[in-house]
Design a protein around this motif. Sequence first.
Motif, PDB file in Angstrom:
ATOM      1  N   UNK A   6     -18.333  12.613   2.777  1.00  0.00           N
ATOM      2  CA  UNK A   6     -18.348  12.860   1.345  1.00  0.00           C
ATOM      3  C   UNK A   6     -19.492  12.096   0.692  1.00  0.00           C
ATOM      4  N   UNK A   7     -19.946  12.606  -0.420  1.00  0.00           N
ATOM      5  CA  UNK A   7     -20.990  11.942  -1.203  1.00  0.00           C
ATOM      6  C   UNK A   7     -20.363  11.047  -2.259  1.00  0.00           C
ATOM      7  N   UNK A   8     -21.059   9.989  -2.567  1.00  0.00           N
ATOM      8  CA  UNK A   8     -20.577   9.083  -3.618  1.00  0.00           C
ATOM      9  C   UNK A   8     -20.375   9.866  -4.915  1.00  0.00           C
ATOM     10  N   UNK A   9     -19.228   9.642  -5.522  1.00  0.00           N
ATOM     11  CA  UNK A   9     -18.928  10.285  -6.785  1.00  0.00           C
ATOM     12  C   UNK A   9     -18.230  11.625  -6.658  1.00  0.00           C
TER      13      UNK A   9
ATOM     14  N   UNK B 269     -18.517   4.045  -1.892  1.00  0.00           N
ATOM     15  CA  UNK B 269     -18.841   3.594  -0.531  1.00  0.00           C
ATOM     16  C   UNK B 269     -17.680   2.820   0.096  1.00  0.00           C
ATOM     17  N   UNK B 270     -16.947   2.093  -0.747  1.00  0.00           N
ATOM     18  CA  UNK B 270     -15.854   1.266  -0.237  1.00  0.00           C
ATOM     19  C   UNK B 270     -14.666   2.090   0.244  1.00  0.00           C
ATOM     20  N   UNK B 271     -14.687   3.374   0.010  1.00  0.00           N
ATOM     21  CA  UNK B 271     -13.594   4.234   0.469  1.00  0.00           C
ATOM     22  C   UNK B 271     -13.759   4.662   1.932  1.00  0.00           C
ATOM     23  N   UNK B 272     -14.920   4.374   2.487  1.00  0.00           N
ATOM     24  CA  UNK B 272     -15.121   4.718   3.902  1.00  0.00           C
ATOM     25  C   UNK B 272     -14.107   3.961   4.751  1.00  0.00           C
ATOM     26  N   UNK B 273     -13.310   4.703   5.482  1.00  0.00           N
ATOM     27  CA  UNK B 273     -12.233   4.092   6.262  1.00  0.00           C
ATOM     28  C   UNK B 273     -11.509   5.198   7.026  1.00  0.00           C
ATOM     29  N   UNK B 274     -10.572   4.783   7.841  1.00  0.00           N
ATOM     30  CA  UNK B 274      -9.636   5.725   8.464  1.00  0.00           C
ATOM     31  C   UNK B 274      -8.418   5.828   7.555  1.00  0.00           C
ATOM     32  N   UNK B 275      -7.986   7.031   7.275  1.00  0.00           N
ATOM     33  CA  UNK B 275      -6.804   7.240   6.442  1.00  0.00           C
ATOM     34  C   UNK B 275      -5.693   7.787   7.326  1.00  0.00           C
ATOM     35  N   UNK B 276      -4.602   7.030   7.341  1.00  0.00           N
ATOM     36  CA  UNK B 276      -3.479   7.352   8.210  1.00  0.00           C
ATOM     37  C   UNK B 276      -2.304   7.854   7.392  1.00  0.00           C
ATOM     38  N   UNK B 277      -1.713   8.910   7.884  1.00  0.00           N
ATOM     39  CA  UNK B 277      -0.490   9.437   7.285  1.00  0.00           C
ATOM     40  C   UNK B 277       0.663   9.134   8.238  1.00  0.00           C
ATOM     41  N   UNK B 278       1.810   8.815   7.678  1.00  0.00           N
ATOM     42  CA  UNK B 278       2.995   8.559   8.489  1.00  0.00           C
ATOM     43  C   UNK B 278       4.210   9.144   7.791  1.00  0.00           C
ATOM     44  N   UNK B 279       5.251   9.354   8.565  1.00  0.00           N
ATOM     45  CA  UNK B 279       6.493   9.833   7.962  1.00  0.00           C
ATOM     46  C   UNK B 279       7.664   9.131   8.609  1.00  0.00           C
ATOM     47  N   UNK B 280       8.769   9.085   7.886  1.00  0.00           N
ATOM     48  CA  UNK B 280       9.987   8.512   8.427  1.00  0.00           C
ATOM     49  C   UNK B 280      11.167   9.094   7.684  1.00  0.00           C
ATOM     50  N   UNK B 281      12.347   8.900   8.292  1.00  0.00           N
ATOM     51  CA  UNK B 281      13.576   9.303   7.612  1.00  0.00           C
ATOM     52  C   UNK B 281      14.282   8.024   7.190  1.00  0.00           C
ATOM     53  N   UNK B 282      14.489   7.885   5.913  1.00  0.00           N
ATOM     54  CA  UNK B 282      15.182   6.710   5.414  1.00  0.00           C
ATOM     55  C   UNK B 282      16.667   6.967   5.497  1.00  0.00           C
ATOM     56  N   UNK B 283      17.348   6.170   6.310  1.00  0.00           N
ATOM     57  CA  UNK B 283      18.769   6.376   6.558  1.00  0.00           C
ATOM     58  C   UNK B 283      19.572   5.394   5.738  1.00  0.00           C
ATOM     59  N   UNK B 284      20.197   5.841   4.704  1.00  0.00           N
ATOM     60  CA  UNK B 284      21.071   4.992   3.916  1.00  0.00           C
ATOM     61  C   UNK B 284      20.361   3.758   3.384  1.00  0.00           C
ATOM     62  N   UNK B 285      19.079   3.867   3.102  1.00  0.00           N
ATOM     63  CA  UNK B 285      18.349   2.728   2.572  1.00  0.00           C
ATOM     64  C   UNK B 285      17.733   1.848   3.633  1.00  0.00           C
ATOM     65  N   UNK B 286      18.041   2.107   4.897  1.00  0.00           N
ATOM     66  CA  UNK B 286      17.438   1.300   5.947  1.00  0.00           C
ATOM     67  C   UNK B 286      16.089   1.886   6.333  1.00  0.00           C
ATOM     68  N   UNK B 287      15.211   1.009   6.698  1.00  0.00           N
ATOM     69  CA  UNK B 287      13.902   1.427   7.164  1.00  0.00           C
ATOM     70  C   UNK B 287      14.040   2.098   8.517  1.00  0.00           C
TER      71      UNK B 287
END
Lengths: 115, 107
Positions: free
Chosen positions: A13-16, A83-101
């Motif tokens: 991507x280009x800046x801006x 420029x500071x946005x250059x990075x690896x972007x990770x997506x994750x998912x989970x199922x929250x069970x009754x409030x527990x991680x």
Amino acid sequence: DTTVKQNPRYKLARVGKPVNLICSQTMNHDTMYWYQKKPNQAPKLLLFYYDKILNREADTFEKFQSSRPNNSFCSLYIGSAGLEYSAMYLCASSRVLGGLYAEQFFGPGTRLTVL
Amino acid sequence: GQQVQQSPASLVLQEGENAELQCSFSISTNQVQWFYQRPGGRLIGLSYIPGMKPTGKQTSSTVTKGRHSSLTISSSQTTDSGTYFCVAMDSNYQLIWGSGTKLIIKP
């Protein structure tokens, strides 16, 4: 199937200019996360959706936006890349069970390079 | 602030040796997950406490009043090389990541 998919895998991507990253999962997980990871650093949580509720970290509140049109998809949007946005972007998912991680499952990441 | 400390920062072993990685928390928690990442690879969950059994040969345990976790990799192989992260969850459901342990297994 415990796969989390991310598109694209690489983004230049280009800046801006805006950037839109996509994540999908078919595990019917109620929570989806976006992380930013730079070399030799731990992943940094940017935001997460619990069901339709978006939670954004205080220090990245204004830099990143997200949408979750349905349970399976979640996007990360950068309105004006720096420029500071250059990075690896990770997506994750989970199922929250009754409030527990619950265990998070990660996608392969999108490597964003801003020039 | 709340912290997760991992030690050692890096570890170099010969193939066949056991690797023990440590994680200490400034909070009391029993909700801990270990992740593994090979250079250029995705983050892979190794174990989840409580409830889940560890995958493969890795073992994990939480001891000492919920402020410490360890990950043991027995009979290490070169393919175990990578960075291992420890993640803890606090009472506000905030995830706190350690800075990682870089493991190098030499043939």
